[in-house]
Design a protein around this motif. Structure first.
Motif, PDB file in Angstrom:
ATOM      1  N   ALA A   1      60.009  81.816  55.121  1.00 54.69           N
ATOM      2  CA  ALA A   1      60.934  82.686  55.859  1.00 54.69           C
ATOM      3  C   ALA A   1      61.976  83.277  54.917  1.00 54.69           C
ATOM      4  N   ALA A   2      62.497  82.455  53.997  1.00 56.47           N
ATOM      5  CA  ALA A   2      63.497  82.949  53.041  1.00 56.47           C
ATOM      6  C   ALA A   2      62.897  84.007  52.130  1.00 56.47           C
ATOM      7  N   PHE A   3      61.659  83.800  51.701  1.00 56.99           N
ATOM      8  CA  PHE A   3      61.023  84.808  50.849  1.00 56.99           C
ATOM      9  C   PHE A   3      60.845  86.122  51.597  1.00 56.99           C
ATOM     10  N   LEU A   4      60.327  86.074  52.815  1.00 54.21           N
ATOM     11  CA  LEU A   4      60.133  87.305  53.598  1.00 54.21           C
ATOM     12  C   LEU A   4      61.463  88.004  53.842  1.00 54.21           C
ATOM     13  N   ASP A   5      62.489  87.207  54.094  1.00 53.77           N
ATOM     14  CA  ASP A   5      63.813  87.780  54.348  1.00 53.77           C
ATOM     15  C   ASP A   5      64.314  88.569  53.140  1.00 53.77           C
ATOM     16  N   GLU A   6      64.000  88.098  51.945  1.00 54.20           N
ATOM     17  CA  GLU A   6      64.449  88.789  50.729  1.00 54.20           C
ATOM     18  C   GLU A   6      63.505  89.902  50.319  1.00 54.20           C
ATOM     19  N   ALA A   7      62.207  89.752  50.590  1.00 57.85           N
ATOM     20  CA  ALA A   7      61.223  90.726  50.114  1.00 57.85           C
ATOM     21  C   ALA A   7      61.176  91.984  50.964  1.00 57.85           C
ATOM     22  N   VAL A   8      61.517  91.887  52.250  1.00 54.88           N
ATOM     23  CA  VAL A   8      61.402  93.020  53.172  1.00 54.88           C
ATOM     24  C   VAL A   8      62.729  93.760  53.245  1.00 54.88           C
ATOM     25  N   GLY A   9      62.644  95.084  53.196  1.00 53.58           N
ATOM     26  CA  GLY A   9      63.826  95.925  53.305  1.00 53.58           C
ATOM     27  C   GLY A   9      63.602  97.083  54.254  1.00 53.58           C
ATOM     28  N   PRO A  10      64.588  97.961  54.399  1.00 52.88           N
ATOM     29  CA  PRO A  10      64.490  99.054  55.380  1.00 52.88           C
ATOM     30  C   PRO A  10      63.404 100.076  55.081  1.00 52.88           C
ATOM     31  N   GLU A  11      62.907 100.138  53.836  1.00 51.52           N
ATOM     32  CA  GLU A  11      61.847 101.079  53.504  1.00 51.52           C
ATOM     33  C   GLU A  11      60.474 100.420  53.459  1.00 51.52           C
TER      34      GLU A  11
ATOM     35  N   HIS B   1      64.648  95.110  59.687  1.00 46.05           N
ATOM     36  CA  HIS B   1      64.493  96.530  60.085  1.00 46.05           C
ATOM     37  C   HIS B   1      63.571  97.311  59.157  1.00 46.05           C
ATOM     38  N   PRO B   2      62.323  96.879  58.977  1.00 45.02           N
ATOM     39  CA  PRO B   2      61.409  97.623  58.103  1.00 45.02           C
ATOM     40  C   PRO B   2      61.049  98.985  58.695  1.00 45.02           C
ATOM     41  N   ARG B   3      60.611  99.867  57.841  1.00 44.81           N
ATOM     42  CA  ARG B   3      60.206 101.203  58.321  1.00 44.81           C
ATOM     43  C   ARG B   3      59.026 101.087  59.283  1.00 44.81           C
ATOM     44  N   GLN B   4      58.090 100.203  58.966  1.00 46.09           N
ATOM     45  CA  GLN B   4      56.983  99.945  59.891  1.00 46.09           C
ATOM     46  C   GLN B   4      56.471  98.527  59.678  1.00 46.09           C
ATOM     47  N   HIS B   5      56.278  97.810  60.779  1.00 47.22           N
ATOM     48  CA  HIS B   5      55.672  96.483  60.704  1.00 47.22           C
ATOM     49  C   HIS B   5      54.595  96.382  61.756  1.00 47.22           C
ATOM     50  N   THR B   6      53.368  96.078  61.300  1.00 48.92           N
ATOM     51  CA  THR B   6      52.226  95.915  62.185  1.00 48.92           C
ATOM     52  C   THR B   6      51.894  94.426  62.300  1.00 48.92           C
ATOM     53  N   ALA B   7      51.800  93.942  63.534  1.00 50.11           N
ATOM     54  CA  ALA B   7      51.387  92.564  63.789  1.00 50.11           C
ATOM     55  C   ALA B   7      50.163  92.597  64.683  1.00 50.11           C
ATOM     56  N   ILE B   8      49.152  91.821  64.319  1.00 44.29           N
ATOM     57  CA  ILE B   8      47.870  91.866  65.032  1.00 44.29           C
ATOM     58  C   ILE B   8      47.559  90.485  65.585  1.00 44.29           C
ATOM     59  N   GLN B   9      47.430  90.394  66.917  1.00 43.47           N
ATOM     60  CA  GLN B   9      47.010  89.144  67.572  1.00 43.47           C
ATOM     61  C   GLN B   9      46.613  89.476  69.011  1.00 43.47           C
ATOM     62  N   PRO B  10      45.803  88.640  69.675  1.00 43.26           N
ATOM     63  CA  PRO B  10      45.188  89.050  70.938  1.00 43.26           C
ATOM     64  C   PRO B  10      45.857  88.568  72.222  1.00 43.26           C
ATOM     65  N   VAL B  11      47.023  87.911  72.156  1.00 44.78           N
ATOM     66  CA  VAL B  11      47.609  87.314  73.354  1.00 44.78           C
ATOM     67  C   VAL B  11      48.794  88.161  73.823  1.00 44.78           C
ATOM     68  N   VAL B  12      48.697  88.709  75.043  1.00 39.91           N
ATOM     69  CA  VAL B  12      49.723  89.597  75.570  1.00 39.91           C
ATOM     70  C   VAL B  12      51.085  88.919  75.613  1.00 39.91           C
ATOM     71  N   ASP B  13      51.143  87.708  76.123  1.00 40.53           N
ATOM     72  CA  ASP B  13      52.428  87.056  76.345  1.00 40.53           C
ATOM     73  C   ASP B  13      53.181  86.781  75.037  1.00 40.53           C
ATOM     74  N   GLU B  14      52.454  86.592  73.946  1.00 40.41           N
ATOM     75  CA  GLU B  14      53.137  86.330  72.680  1.00 40.41           C
ATOM     76  C   GLU B  14      53.948  87.542  72.233  1.00 40.41           C
ATOM     77  N   PHE B  15      53.392  88.718  72.404  1.00 38.16           N
ATOM     78  CA  PHE B  15      54.159  89.926  72.090  1.00 38.16           C
ATOM     79  C   PHE B  15      55.308  90.107  73.083  1.00 38.16           C
ATOM     80  N   ALA B  16      55.096  89.737  74.327  1.00 34.86           N
ATOM     81  CA  ALA B  16      56.162  89.859  75.315  1.00 34.86           C
ATOM     82  C   ALA B  16      57.365  88.999  74.913  1.00 34.86           C
TER      83      ALA B  16
END
Length: 518
Positions: A29-39, A58-73
């Motif tokens: 989590a700490a690595f992702l927090d530092e590696a990802v930026g607004p662009e 706040h990335p410019r675009q983030h795609t997450a792929i998984q098949p369970v509706v409630d998890e995205f909710a």
């Protein structure tokens, strides 16, 4: 604002009908927090805490792929409740192995492969995302303790088109940087993968082993270039630090994630600029003097990260900067302020006009040799004026009683246009150096601080007394000695194994004309 600590310690219940969360480890989590930026343009196969960690940046675009509706909710409800900007969020309700083969993906800065760890889903996720990851982009594999994650790590470790950035065994993730196209091919460049029965894991054999006769040797490549930041004063350094505060925090997080405190030594993968090949740099806790906020020891990175060629962090960097920035002419006249070391032997093989000396004390006349080693006092050299094109001095200047005289002698012995490159222990956070001891007129030593001795190839275990730790005022001392444009070169590179925050070498030139010492 929602903090990373709060998010990690109190994650939303995303999985299992909102009864639990399959969380990523805090180090990831700490690595992702530092590696990802607004662009950043990012993609993950799966969703959960990692999604929220990424969306928090706040990335410019983030795609997450998984098949369970409630998890995205759950994720969207949490984001709305905490004011996270989800305008760049693209939730894909599908199995990754079904959606990725037909997806038109943008160029990606970071890919996180996790989600289901069933074979061959992780491999398929990697296969379809790797091609659209840009050169220099990061491939993060979670679940490296499982065979499906371990397979991906082994394959990328053997492939010259990937460079390992870091691996955290305790948190079960690994990070690779993409360094070449194409990622997928069926030709002889692809590393062979064999099942080493009866070993329980799949092992990858390096591409070099399968290289056909006449193919280019990957070790002959120039390798990654090192980017240096030039700083000319304490004030400039303060401005620089303020401007890159976020990057500095990212580097610290990466370094902390690499530390394995359960072992007396560990390894960091990277590229050795001396060997010109991928390497495993050894790190021990010898000479450690710092700890993390929770009390774990921090390696003395400057003196560690030793390659199999025998050169550690600071020595490898000095060699690379010498050849990349200062002098790649094999006919150059170079003076190295050491003689009985591996560095002298390595340079001598490449610069035939190299001169090296040691300080042997009063038992040998200055300029004379003892058992083939020339004795020189850096404060009173016996070389003629304008003898050298380059003077290279690494961790010697702090042992000289009078650094002002030593700088003056280096200036005198350089030809017009010649360059001094030197490194020494340095107080980055101080405008002034720290004097530890001084030589009295009667030849005795006055200790201003508890004595500190460093290993010396001549005196061996007795060591050499350190008279000072340099600070930013050394640049003014160099200017007084006559050097033009005295400056610090700051550098840091995970890929090249130059860690420990801002690393530093000092450079000054004798003016090409009219270069007389003031």
């Amino acid at each position: 604002m929602l903090t990373l600590q709060a998010l990690v310690e109190h994650p939303s219940l995303v999985h299992g009908d909102r009864a639990m969360t399959w969380s990523i480890q805090p180090a990831l989590a700490a690595f992702l927090d530092e590696a990802v930026g607004p662009e950043s343009v990012t993609l993950e196969t799966g969703a959960g805490l990692s999604t929220l960690v990424i969306l928090r940046k706040h990335p410019r675009q983030h795609t997450a792929i998984q098949p369970v509706v409630d998890e995205f909710a759950v994720i969207l409800e949490f984001a709305e409740r905490h004011g996270l900007d989800i305008r760049g969020f693209l939730p894909v309700l599908a199995r990754s192995q079904d959606w990725l083969p037909r997806a038109d993906l943008p160029e990606l800065d970071l890919v996180l492969v996790h989600g289901t760890h069933a074979f061959p889903v992780s491999s398929l996720d990697w296969h379809y995302a790797a091609d659209t990851l840009k050169i220099g982009g990061l491939m993060v594999v979670d679940g490296t303790h499982l065979v499906t994650g371990a397979m991906l790590v082994d394959v990328m470790s053997a492939d010259t088109r990937w460079r390992e950035v870091g691996r955290d065994g305790s948190s079960h993730f690994a990070i690779f940087r993409k360094s070449g196209y194409p990622v997928h091919d069926d030709g002889p460049r692809q590393p062979r993968v064999c099942d080493a029965i009866p070993a329980p894991r799949v092992h990858a054999v390096g591409a070099a082993a399968a290289r056909p006769v006449g193919a280019e040797d990957p070790e002959s490549r120039a390798g990654p270039q090192l980017t240096c930041v030039e700083v000319r004063s304490w004030h400039e350094y303060q401005q620089y630090r303020a401007a890159v505060a976020g990057e500095q925090r990212r580097r610290e997080a990466v370094e902390r994630a690499l530390i394995d405190v359960e072992a007396d030594r560990f390894h960091v993968h990277g590229f050795c600029s001396v060997c010109q090949r991928a390497s495993r740099f050894e790190v021990r806790f010898t000479y450690s003097y710092q700890t993390t906020p929770d009390g774990r020891p921090i390696p003395n990175w400057r003196e560690q990260l030793t390659c199999t060629c025998g050169f550690n962090n600071r020595m490898r960097a000095a060699i690379q900067i010498l050849r990349q920035e200062i002098c790649d002419d094999p006919t150059a006249r170079i003076y190295l302020t050491e003689r009985v070391t591996g560095l002298y032997s390595w340079l001598r093989a490449r610069y035939p006009n190299l001169s090296g000396t040691e300080y042997l004390g009063d038992r040998v006349p200055r300029g004379a040799e003892h058992e083939g080693v020339r004795n020189e006092d850096l404060t009173a050299l016996t070389f003629a004026d304008e003898s050298f094109d380059v003077i290279l001095s690494l961790d010697v200047m702090e042992h000289v009683p009078d650094s002002h005289a030593a700088l003056g002698e280096c200036f005198r012995c350089l030809r017009p246009g010649g360059v001094l490159l030197f490194g020494a222990p340095f107080r980055l956070d101080s405008a002034q150096g720290q004097e530890r001891a001084r030589l009295r007129d009667d030849g005795t030593i006055e200790h201003l601080m508890p004595p500190e001795y460093h290993w010396n190839p001549v005196t061996g275990e007795h060591g050499a007394l350190s008279f000072r730790t340099f600070g930013w005022d050394v640049l003014q001392q160099m200017a007084v000695a006559g050097f033009a444009d005295p400056r610090a070169l700051l550098y840091w590179s995970l890929e090249l194994g130059y860690l420990g925050g801002d690393q530093i070498l000092l450079v000054g030139s004798r003016p090409a004309s009219g270069g007389q010492r003031p």
